[in-house]
Design a protein around this motif. Structure first.
Motif, PDB file in Angstrom:
ATOM      1  N   SER A  20      43.097  32.867  63.225  1.00  0.00           N
ATOM      2  CA  SER A  20      41.965  33.721  62.889  1.00  0.00           C
ATOM      3  C   SER A  20      41.921  33.961  61.378  1.00  0.00           C
ATOM      4  CB  SER A  20      42.103  35.037  63.654  1.00  0.00           C
ATOM      5  OG  SER A  20      41.591  36.113  62.904  1.00  0.00           O
ATOM      6  N   ARG A  24      38.865  32.949  58.916  1.00  0.00           N
ATOM      7  CA  ARG A  24      38.198  33.993  58.121  1.00  0.00           C
ATOM      8  C   ARG A  24      38.291  33.695  56.627  1.00  0.00           C
ATOM      9  NH1 ARG A  24      40.072  38.491  62.195  1.00  0.00           N
ATOM     10  NH2 ARG A  24      38.023  38.997  63.052  1.00  0.00           N
ATOM     11  N   ARG A  31      31.360  33.310  51.619  1.00  0.00           N
ATOM     12  CA  ARG A  31      30.710  34.638  51.627  1.00  0.00           C
ATOM     13  C   ARG A  31      31.701  35.690  51.120  1.00  0.00           C
ATOM     14  NH1 ARG A  31      29.056  33.385  57.177  1.00  0.00           N
ATOM     15  NH2 ARG A  31      30.010  35.315  57.943  1.00  0.00           N
ATOM     16  N   ASP A  34      31.495  39.484  51.982  1.00  0.00           N
ATOM     17  CA  ASP A  34      31.237  39.929  53.355  1.00  0.00           C
ATOM     18  C   ASP A  34      32.286  40.967  53.784  1.00  0.00           C
ATOM     19  OD1 ASP A  34      30.072  38.177  56.230  1.00  0.00           O
ATOM     20  OD2 ASP A  34      31.059  40.133  56.166  1.00  0.00           O
ATOM     21  N   ARG A  35      31.827  42.169  53.982  1.00  0.00           N
ATOM     22  CA  ARG A  35      32.747  43.272  54.286  1.00  0.00           C
ATOM     23  C   ARG A  35      33.489  43.049  55.587  1.00  0.00           C
ATOM     24  NH1 ARG A  35      33.920  47.163  51.223  1.00  0.00           N
ATOM     25  NH2 ARG A  35      35.542  47.588  52.733  1.00  0.00           N
ATOM     26  N   GLU A  36      32.746  42.585  56.580  1.00  0.00           N
ATOM     27  CA  GLU A  36      33.365  42.400  57.896  1.00  0.00           C
ATOM     28  C   GLU A  36      34.500  41.402  57.806  1.00  0.00           C
ATOM     29  OE1 GLU A  36      29.898  42.661  60.810  1.00  0.00           O
ATOM     30  OE2 GLU A  36      31.381  41.395  61.802  1.00  0.00           O
ATOM     31  N   LEU A  37      34.259  40.316  57.068  1.00  0.00           N
ATOM     32  CA  LEU A  37      35.284  39.286  56.916  1.00  0.00           C
ATOM     33  C   LEU A  37      36.499  39.851  56.177  1.00  0.00           C
ATOM     34  CD1 LEU A  37      33.231  36.112  55.974  1.00  0.00           C
ATOM     35  CD2 LEU A  37      34.859  36.340  57.864  1.00  0.00           C
ATOM     36  N   ASP A  39      37.464  42.940  55.961  1.00  0.00           N
ATOM     37  CA  ASP A  39      38.176  43.836  56.888  1.00  0.00           C
ATOM     38  C   ASP A  39      38.990  43.035  57.894  1.00  0.00           C
ATOM     39  OD1 ASP A  39      35.570  46.385  57.041  1.00  0.00           O
ATOM     40  OD2 ASP A  39      37.250  46.065  55.657  1.00  0.00           O
ATOM     41  N   GLY A  40      38.372  41.933  58.360  1.00  0.00           N
ATOM     42  CA  GLY A  40      39.053  41.095  59.356  1.00  0.00           C
ATOM     43  C   GLY A  40      40.315  40.487  58.777  1.00  0.00           C
ATOM     44  N   ARG A  43      42.910  43.100  58.488  1.00  0.00           N
ATOM     45  CA  ARG A  43      43.470  43.451  59.815  1.00  0.00           C
ATOM     46  C   ARG A  43      44.472  42.410  60.270  1.00  0.00           C
ATOM     47  NH1 ARG A  43      38.516  44.861  61.439  1.00  0.00           N
ATOM     48  NH2 ARG A  43      38.251  42.832  62.454  1.00  0.00           N
ATOM     49  N   ARG A  75      39.355  45.508  49.690  1.00  0.00           N
ATOM     50  CA  ARG A  75      38.598  46.425  50.551  1.00  0.00           C
ATOM     51  C   ARG A  75      38.111  47.643  49.773  1.00  0.00           C
ATOM     52  NH1 ARG A  75      40.167  48.033  56.423  1.00  0.00           N
ATOM     53  NH2 ARG A  75      41.815  49.184  55.386  1.00  0.00           N
TER      54      ARG A  75
END
Lengths: 639, 122, 175
Positions: A20, A24, A31, A34-37, A39-40, A43, A75
């Motif tokens: 993962s 990512r 990108r 990209d905030r989601e990425l 954060d991913g 994590r 982040r």
């Protein structure tokens, strides 16, 4: 011990996380915001590290710690994702995968990855830690780079990602325009990189530029805290905020003063030679020469600033002599005298401080002798028995103001007037204003030794004080309040050695006007172009500014052409316009004192040597402004 | 903006591998079997980069590169060789033919992507 | 440093100025320059009316014809500038002087040197240290320290040209 099943679960989970993470990271490359990425990724790293630690895999946990921190910074917005971070993270991901597979077997390359990460983070906004020196790179990519689709910008970006701190294009190999082939890359670059970046990483940047690449790289040692040279005893040197004062804890070095003088002389010569070089380079039109000349110019001006800063000396260094003098005077005159000082940290060019000592001591002697009353007299007037002489120093723009005040009886106007008339300095019955009258104190022949005690005498009159101050391109102001004391203020330029000047031309002769005094430059209105036409005032935004024609002042031959310019100069006394034929430009002016043979010539404060080797005189702005003021007064009287 | 990369290799598996890696990283990928096919594919096609093998039937990498460069509009498109060969002489020939770089097989995805990043930018 | 009246011999550099042969002590001569760009000093007395650049130093250029009351024809293209070490007000200083041409270094001994006769000379006697003979002609050795000291004294006794004084007022000549 962990049971097999849980361990297997951990492994499979970790493998999932690694996968993962990789996906990512790769997407993040396209990108990067990209905030989601982000954060991913964080994590994944966090969980990998956490479960690793839980399952006894401290190797994985320890290794990932810095990456977790890096992405935490991403982040929080204090660090940005870029290719290098992705590359390093991918390498880290591979390493973790290897660690996991080897089941504890030490993976290789761990240090390299962490170092690369550290170097990368250092280049960014979260940089910290010890500095391991600096790489200086100079490189020219192969000339056919552009034809082959090479992208110098990418190489530069990569260097930036490695933490490049300074990047400068080298244009010395650009041929003259008519020989320029736009497909050839003539540019080179000079880049400074943190010393922590590995040589391999730097070389990797040039992976696709190896053939025909010219690359010089050298590593400079970590810059120690710059050694501060201090030419004076620092016993009573109080720390001061601001760049001039050495920070506490720095090593100080004592240097014989004459070495600093030698150094300043050399810098002066360097600046002059540089001006010649710039001129010759400019004429030649050879870009390589121009580039070198510009390099030299940059270095020379930095050298000038550094040298001048080394020469700055706090005025407090001569305070001890004044205290001693006040003490001696008090003793001999039998009156209590206190000497106080403020602004003793104010710094001046060391030559200025040295040359000021005698005049200041003379003023102190005068104040003690003539200004301060005997104790009984003071008491009778309700003043403290102890007289005070106060020296204060402070900056005011490009000048330093040094005032000596006493709380004595003030200057006796009538006595000065009578003395001036007696000495033939003032016509019988004249009633001048304070400024004119007090100015006479400094006239040659005013002070004599006949009635003065041995303290003030010594053959040095106030005229010598004024001459010294004028030699230093300074001015003197006197204020006096009867019964309350007098203040003599010396206004001095910060440095004597080199100023920025405005080079102007009149009747084919060139003169320098100190740029610090220049307010603005305006066109001389057509109506005023001819001499004698109209009045001698310019209307600049509704204020009348008197103007002087340089041609007239300097008795220049010939007639002025069209498009004359007016250089408006200013001093504390006011503004005056100086009409010149032409503005040539700004000029780094190394001030050479005029010989005593020209002491009688008042229009100039010094001379300098121009780029073509000719001598040019520096106009004395204070003199010009005074002449303008006289004109204003006359104008008002006539009106 | 999506960048388009032409991959030229006579081995289908290598082509596939490179194409997948590049597509995964967001590139658009065209493929060709050999130099001749590659030349056909490039006609009228705007490319951001070419990755080519050296040893191929019909037209080898260097021959392709030379012909590719000779076509108008192809100046400034980076050509990278990906080959098992690593002799300096052949690298120099590739350079003369107009290639910007040379990668030696085998390679990993990561290296390929880092090369592409260096050649065409992120 | 300068020509002493008790010197028995002295090395001098002879030069020609306005048709006369003059000499200065060789020990004073720093160098001889071809004509260079000169910068006029507006308002300065004619004796020292310009400045020159001597290897990065700004040097006043003096015209001895003014104090020596010699005719002042146009300075020719073959003229030279002799750069001299000459103390001014007790400080080391460098001064340039005009010469129409510079001849040679020669030794004058005391026997051939005589003080200038006070009568019948067209030179201001104060400004001539000695007259000697060289190649069968008279050679005049001007008293440079006195010439410059007199000039400086005349400058100091001049009324200070204050704020309102015209800078280009005509100056009294330093004699």
């Amino acid at each position: 011990m962990m049971d097999e099943e849980t361990l297997a679960l951990f492994r499979s989970e970790a493998e999932g996380l690694i996968e993962s993470l990789e996906a990512r990271l790769l997407t993040l490359q396209t990108r990067p915001t990209d905030r989601e990425l982000i954060d991913g990724v964080f994590r994944d790293l966090h969980t990998l590290k956490g479960s690793g630690a839980m399952f006894g895999r401290t190797d994985i946990a320890g290794f990932l710690h810095d990456f977790e921190s890096a992405f935490e910074a991403v982040r929080s917005g204090s660090f940005a994702v870029d290719d290098e971070l992705i590359m390093i993270s991918l390498a880290a991901r591979d390493h973790v995968a290897a660690l996991l597979a080897a089941d504890g077997g030490a993976g290789s390359g761990e240090e390299a990855i962490l170092q690369r990460l550290a170097a990368h983070l250092k280049g960014g906004p979260v940089a910290d830690g010890a500095d391991a020196g600096e790489w200086m790179l100079r490189f020219y990519l192969p000339p056919d780079t552009l034809t082959l689709g090479g992208r110098p910008d990418l190489a530069l970006q990569e260097l930036r990602d490695l933490g490049a701190t300074r990047t400068r294009a080298l244009i010395n190999e650009i041929p003259p325009f008519d020989e320029l082939d736009p497909l050839n890359l003539h540019l080179g670059w000079e880049v400074a990189l943190p010393g922590s970046v590995s040589e391999d990483d730097i070389r990797a940047v040039f992976l696709f530029h190896e053939q025909g690449l010219r690359l010089e790289m050298e590593k400079a040692e970590a810059p120690e805290d710059a050694a501060t040279v201090d030419a004076v005893p620092v016993a009573d040197h109080k720390p001061e905020e601001g760049a001039r004062s050495p920070r506490s804890g720095q090593a100080l070095m004592r240097v014989p003063a004459e070495r600093l003088d030698d150094m300043m002389d050399r810098v002066g010569e360097l600046v002059i030679a540089e001006a010649r070089l710039i001129e010759i380079a400019g004429r030649s039109g050879d870009p390589a020469l121009v580039a070198v000349a510009e390099d030299i110019q940059r270095l020379a001006s930095a050298m000038r600033d550094t040298t001048m800063s080394i020469r700055m000396t706090p005025i407090g260094t001569i305070a001890g002599r004044f205290r001693r003098l006040a003490h001696d005077l008090s003793d001999r005159l039998g009156r209590p005298i206190a000497f106080t000082i403020s602004g003793e940290e104010t710094e001046l060019d060391k030559t200025v401080v040295e040359r000021l000592t005698e005049p200041l001591m003379h003023i102190v002697r005068n104040a003690a002798d003539h200004g301060l009353e005997p104790a009984q007299e003071r008491c009778a007037m309700g003043k403290p028995a102890c007289g005070t002489i106060h020296l204060s120093a402070r900056y005011s723009g490009a000048e330093v103001l040094i005032s000596l005040s006493d709380d004595g009886r003030g200057i006796n106007r009538d006595a000065v007037r009578a003395r001036a008339i007696e000495r033939g300095l003032l016509p019988e019955g004249a009633e001048p204003d304070d400024a004119t009258l007090f100015d006479l104190i400094f006239a040659p022949g005013f002070s004599t030794t006949d009635e003065v005690s041995d303290l003030s005498g010594r053959g040095v009159g106030m005229d010598v004080v004024r001459r010294t101050i004028e030699d230093l391109r300074g001015t003197i102001e006197v204020q006096s309040e009867p019964g309350h004391g007098a203040t003599i203020t010396l206004r001095l330029p910060l440095t004597l050695a080199i100023i920025d000047g405005l080079l102007v031309e009149t009747a084919k002769e060139r003169f320098v006007i100190p740029l610090a005094a220049v307010d603005e430059i305006v066109e001389l209105p057509e109506a005023l172009a001819a001499e004698g036409a109209g009045n001698a005032f310019l209307d600049i935004r509704d204020s009348l500014v008197p103007f002087l024609r340089l041609r007239r002042i300097l008795d220049s031959p010939g007639q002025a052409g069209a498009y004359q310019k007016v250089v408006v100069v200013t001093s504390s006394e006011g503004r005056v316009g100086i009409v010149v034929d032409r503005i040539i430009g700004s000029h780094q002016t190394v001030i050479k004192q005029l010989s005593p043979l020209h002491a009688g010539v008042k229009a100039f404060s010094g001379a300098t040597i121009l780029g073509d080797g000719t001598v040019s005189l520096i106009l004395d702005v204070a003199q010009l402004v005074q002449r303008g003021r006289t004109m204003s007064d006359n104008g008002r009287q006539a009106a | 903006m999506t960048r388009t990369v032409l991959v030229v290799d006579d081995s289908a598996s290598v082509r596939q591998m490179i194409a997948n890696t590049l597509k995964g990283a967001g590139y658009a990928v065209l493929t060709a079997n050999d130099g001749r096919e590659a030349l056909d594919r490039t006609r009228g096609q705007r490319l951001d980069a070419v990755i080519t093998d050296q040893n191929m039937p019909n037209l080898d990498g260097i021959g392709f590169c030379r012909a590719f460069r000779a076509q108008p509009g192809n100046q400034g498109v980076p050509v990278v060789f990906l080959s098992t060969e690593s002799e300096t002489s052949i690298k120099e020939k590739a350079r003369e033919a107009g290639a910007i770089g040379w990668m030696v097989k085998p390679f990993d995805q990561q290296k390929l992507l880092s090369v592409m990043a260096r050649v065409v930018g992120p | 440093m300068t020509l002493r009246k008790d010197a028995t011999t002295t090395d001098v550099v002879t030069f020609r100025l306005s048709g006369e042969v003059l000499a200065v002590p060789a020990s004073l001569l720093r160098e001889v320059l071809e004509p260079v760009d000169i910068a006029r000093v507006p308002g300065a007395p004619e004796f020292v009316s310009s400045l020159i650049n001597v290897r990065g130093t700004v040097v006043p250029l003096a015209d001895l014809r003014v104090p020596l009351r010699m005719p002042r024809d146009e300075i020719g293209a073959g003229a030279r500038i002799m750069v001299l070490d000459l103390p001014l007000e007790g400080q080391d200083a460098v001064v340039g002087i005009y010469a129409d041409s510079v001849h040679e270094v020669t030794r004058l001994d005391a026997a051939t040197m005589e003080a200038i006769p006070t009568v019948g000379s067209r030179w201001p006697p104060r400004f001539v240290a000695y007259v000697g003979r060289w190649s069968g002609a008279f050679v005049t050795i001007p008293d440079l320290p006195t010439i410059f000291a007199d000039y400086l004294a005349s400058q100091q006794s001049r009324p200070s040209s204050g704020a309102s004084g015209a800078i280009t007022q005509s100056e009294a000549e330093p004699v």
